[in-house]
Design a protein around this motif. Structure first.
Motif, PDB file in Angstrom:
ATOM      1  N   UNK A  55       0.706  -0.918   0.462  1.00 16.32           N
ATOM      2  CA  UNK A  55       0.412   0.018   0.294  1.00 16.32           C
ATOM      3  C   UNK A  55       0.554   1.226  -0.196  1.00 16.32           C
ATOM      4  N   UNK A  56       0.447   2.599  -0.492  1.00 11.83           N
ATOM      5  CA  UNK A  56       0.732   3.795  -1.146  1.00 11.83           C
ATOM      6  C   UNK A  56       1.382   4.048   1.169  1.00 11.83           C
ATOM      7  N   UNK A  57       2.631   4.512   0.971  1.00 16.39           N
ATOM      8  CA  UNK A  57       2.649   5.376   2.043  1.00 16.39           C
ATOM      9  C   UNK A  57       2.149   6.220   2.775  1.00 16.39           C
ATOM     10  N   UNK A  58       1.852   6.763   1.717  1.00 16.28           N
ATOM     11  CA  UNK A  58       0.686   8.585   1.742  1.00 16.28           C
ATOM     12  C   UNK A  58      -0.449   7.953   2.369  1.00 16.28           C
ATOM     13  N   UNK A  59      -0.914   7.276   2.208  1.00 15.51           N
ATOM     14  CA  UNK A  59      -1.819   6.862   1.949  1.00 15.51           C
ATOM     15  C   UNK A  59      -2.592   6.101   3.529  1.00 15.51           C
ATOM     16  N   UNK A  60      -0.938   5.464   4.252  1.00 13.79           N
ATOM     17  CA  UNK A  60      -1.021   4.085   5.893  1.00 13.79           C
ATOM     18  C   UNK A  60      -0.694   5.856   6.484  1.00 13.79           C
ATOM     19  N   UNK A  61       0.114   7.157   6.257  1.00 10.31           N
ATOM     20  CA  UNK A  61      -0.088   8.638   6.445  1.00 10.31           C
ATOM     21  C   UNK A  61      -1.148   8.679   7.022  1.00 10.31           C
ATOM     22  N   UNK A  62      -2.208   9.322   5.720  1.00 13.68           N
ATOM     23  CA  UNK A  62      -3.487   9.650   6.138  1.00 13.68           C
ATOM     24  C   UNK A  62      -4.118   8.358   6.761  1.00 13.68           C
ATOM     25  N   UNK A  63      -4.092   7.412   6.960  1.00 14.60           N
ATOM     26  CA  UNK A  63      -4.233   6.557   8.092  1.00 14.60           C
ATOM     27  C   UNK A  63      -4.512   6.803   9.432  1.00 14.60           C
ATOM     28  N   UNK A  64      -3.003   6.863   9.855  1.00 12.47           N
ATOM     29  CA  UNK A  64      -2.264   7.400  10.601  1.00 12.47           C
ATOM     30  C   UNK A  64      -2.407   8.856  11.706  1.00 12.47           C
ATOM     31  N   UNK A  65      -2.746  10.065  10.360  1.00 14.77           N
ATOM     32  CA  UNK A  65      -3.325  11.393  10.510  1.00 14.77           C
ATOM     33  C   UNK A  65      -3.987  10.916  10.790  1.00 14.77           C
ATOM     34  N   UNK A  66      -5.021  10.260  10.418  1.00 15.39           N
ATOM     35  CA  UNK A  66      -7.013  10.524  11.111  1.00 15.39           C
ATOM     36  C   UNK A  66      -7.028  10.098  12.621  1.00 15.39           C
ATOM     37  N   UNK A  67      -6.315   8.681  12.939  1.00  9.38           N
ATOM     38  CA  UNK A  67      -6.036   8.117  14.075  1.00  9.38           C
ATOM     39  C   UNK A  67      -5.302   9.386  15.043  1.00  9.38           C
ATOM     40  N   UNK A  68      -4.107   9.983  14.957  1.00  8.53           N
ATOM     41  CA  UNK A  68      -3.535  10.727  15.445  1.00  8.53           C
ATOM     42  C   UNK A  68      -4.181  11.794  15.661  1.00  8.53           C
ATOM     43  N   UNK A  69      -5.625  12.995  14.827  1.00  2.00           N
ATOM     44  CA  UNK A  69      -6.192  13.287  14.649  1.00  2.00           C
ATOM     45  C   UNK A  69      -7.060  13.117  16.358  1.00  2.00           C
ATOM     46  N   UNK A  70      -7.573  12.154  15.979  1.00  3.20           N
ATOM     47  CA  UNK A  70      -9.180  11.822  17.265  1.00  3.20           C
ATOM     48  C   UNK A  70      -8.364  11.445  18.316  1.00  3.20           C
ATOM     49  N   UNK A  71      -7.146  11.404  18.386  1.00  4.23           N
ATOM     50  CA  UNK A  71      -6.945  11.075  19.939  1.00  4.23           C
ATOM     51  C   UNK A  71      -5.906  12.862  20.570  1.00  4.23           C
ATOM     52  N   UNK A  72      -5.680  13.141  19.517  1.00  2.80           N
ATOM     53  CA  UNK A  72      -4.886  14.834  19.375  1.00  2.80           C
ATOM     54  C   UNK A  72      -5.907  15.268  20.202  1.00  2.80           C
ATOM     55  N   UNK A  73      -7.344  15.098  19.797  1.00  2.89           N
ATOM     56  CA  UNK A  73      -7.914  16.081  19.822  1.00  2.89           C
ATOM     57  C   UNK A  73      -8.443  15.869  20.304  1.00  2.89           C
ATOM     58  N   UNK A  74      -8.809  14.726  21.794  1.00  9.32           N
ATOM     59  CA  UNK A  74      -9.374  14.717  22.653  1.00  9.32           C
ATOM     60  C   UNK A  74      -8.663  14.975  23.700  1.00  9.32           C
ATOM     61  N   UNK A  75      -7.068  14.487  23.770  1.00  8.14           N
ATOM     62  CA  UNK A  75      -6.382  14.903  24.408  1.00  8.14           C
ATOM     63  C   UNK A  75      -6.507  16.362  24.440  1.00  8.14           C
ATOM     64  N   UNK A  76      -6.947  17.065  23.744  1.00  2.46           N
ATOM     65  CA  UNK A  76      -6.751  18.830  24.302  1.00  2.46           C
ATOM     66  C   UNK A  76      -7.647  19.284  24.567  1.00  2.46           C
TER      67      UNK A  76
END
Length: 334
Positions: A210-231
């Motif tokens: 799989x494209x490394x950029x697609x993987x990073x979009x997936x990481x970013x989506x989870x990271x945004x959710x976790x980061x927003x909840x933490x904030x």
């Protein structure tokens, strides 16, 4: 075949060079932004982490769009197939995404409570944790020269960043024992999380096409959710009072851009190399940071200990990449 191998080698070291530049810039600007005295409120570290994730998602989306000849329909179909339809694969990335989000927040805490030398030396323990996780999770076998290079690296970085006694060290006097303990714990937790998440993500990348950029979009989506909840959990009151972007300035935006692009650079690096070699590039960036501090900021006086440490780090870098003829029993596995 020779040209392909040469091109791959060139890409690998070019990626490592860019990583050195990015890491150097990030450390200097992040430390400066956390110690800069301003009239208004200081920016929220949790907000900066969330903003970096959003920027990373946008950049990766543009890169995926370019891979699909700028066809929005093709990109949407690809993202739906890879993210939505393969939900099990997508959920696997929730683990490293959550750890990366925690790690990014911990680094802000560390640089807010520790001086640069203590932070940089201690954070190099991530090289050791990465090596151990690589051996245990990926089944990687490190040769004798690689284990020796790890020892040389740790000794060299320690010597380079060894704090010198100074009566006029006002910053060290201001820092309280409690503040230093918080910073130290933050760095130690970041080292363990960095090693585990990096190797886990490397394993996922190398198990799929799989494209490394697609993987990073997936990481970013989870990271945004976790980061927003933490904030919301830790800085919710301040966000409601002054907004999410309170205290933002040019330096803050620079830190966010460097942090967002840094994650993408790391993703490229581990595609052509491995996490331990990435750690050496980061260690070299410490030396570059020290040199910049001496020549530009003029707040560092190099000693014979510094030069000895620099030589050890450079020697360790070459030693790690040294290839010898395989001998039975020459590999060490723990």
């Amino acid at each position: 075949m020779v040209l392909s191998s040469t091109h791959s080698l060139r890409l690998k070291y070019m990626s490592l060079g860019v990583l050195v530049l990015q890491t150097t810039s990030l450390v200097l600007t992040m430390r400066y932004s956390r110690t800069l005295k301003e009239d208004g409120p200081r920016y929220l570290a949790s907000s900066a982490v969330v903003s970096a994730e959003v920027l990373k998602i946008l950049v990766c989306t543009l890169l995926v769009l370019s891979e699909n000849n700028f066809s929005v329909r093709a990109m949407n179909q690809l993202l739906k197939e890879e993210i939505v339809n393969k939900s099990v694969e997508t959920m696997k990335l929730a683990i490293p995404a959550g750890i990366y989000t925690l790690q990014n927040n911990l680094l802000y805490v560390a640089l807010s409570n520790l001086d640069a030398a203590t932070y940089q030396v201690t954070y190099q323990l991530k090289i050791l944790t990465t090596a151990l996780f690589s051996v245990s999770m990926l089944g990687k076998k490190l040769g004798l020269y690689q284990w020796l290079s790890l020892l040389f690296l740790m000794a060299g970085v320690t010597l380079v960043q060894w704090p010198t006694e100074s009566e006029g060290d006002s910053e060290q006097k201001v820092l309280s024992a409690g503040s230093q303990f918080v910073g130290l714990m933050a760095v130690l937790m970041a080292c363990v999380s960095s090693g585990f998440a990096g190797v886990y993500f490397e394993k996922i990348l190398k198990e799929t096409k799989q494209s490394v950029w697609v993987r990073n979009i997936q990481l970013g989506l989870f990271g945004f959710v976790f980061g927003f909840l933490g904030m919301i959990m830790y800085d919710g009151q301040r966000v409601r009072e002054s907004g999410m972007f309170q205290g933002y300035n040019t330096i803050t935006c620079t830190v966010i851009v460097l942090q967002a692009l840094g994650g993408l650079v790391i993703a490229v690096v581990i595609k052509y190399a491995d996490n331990i070699l990435k750690g050496f590039a980061t260690s070299l960036s410490i030396i570059v940071s020290t040199l910049i501090s001496y020549f530009l900021l003029e707040d560092f006086n190099p000693t014979s200990v510094f030069f000895l440490g620099a030589m050890l780090v450079i020697a360790a870098t070459f030693l790690y990449g040294y290839k010898c003829k395989p001998v039975s029993g020459s590999a060490i596995k723990v």
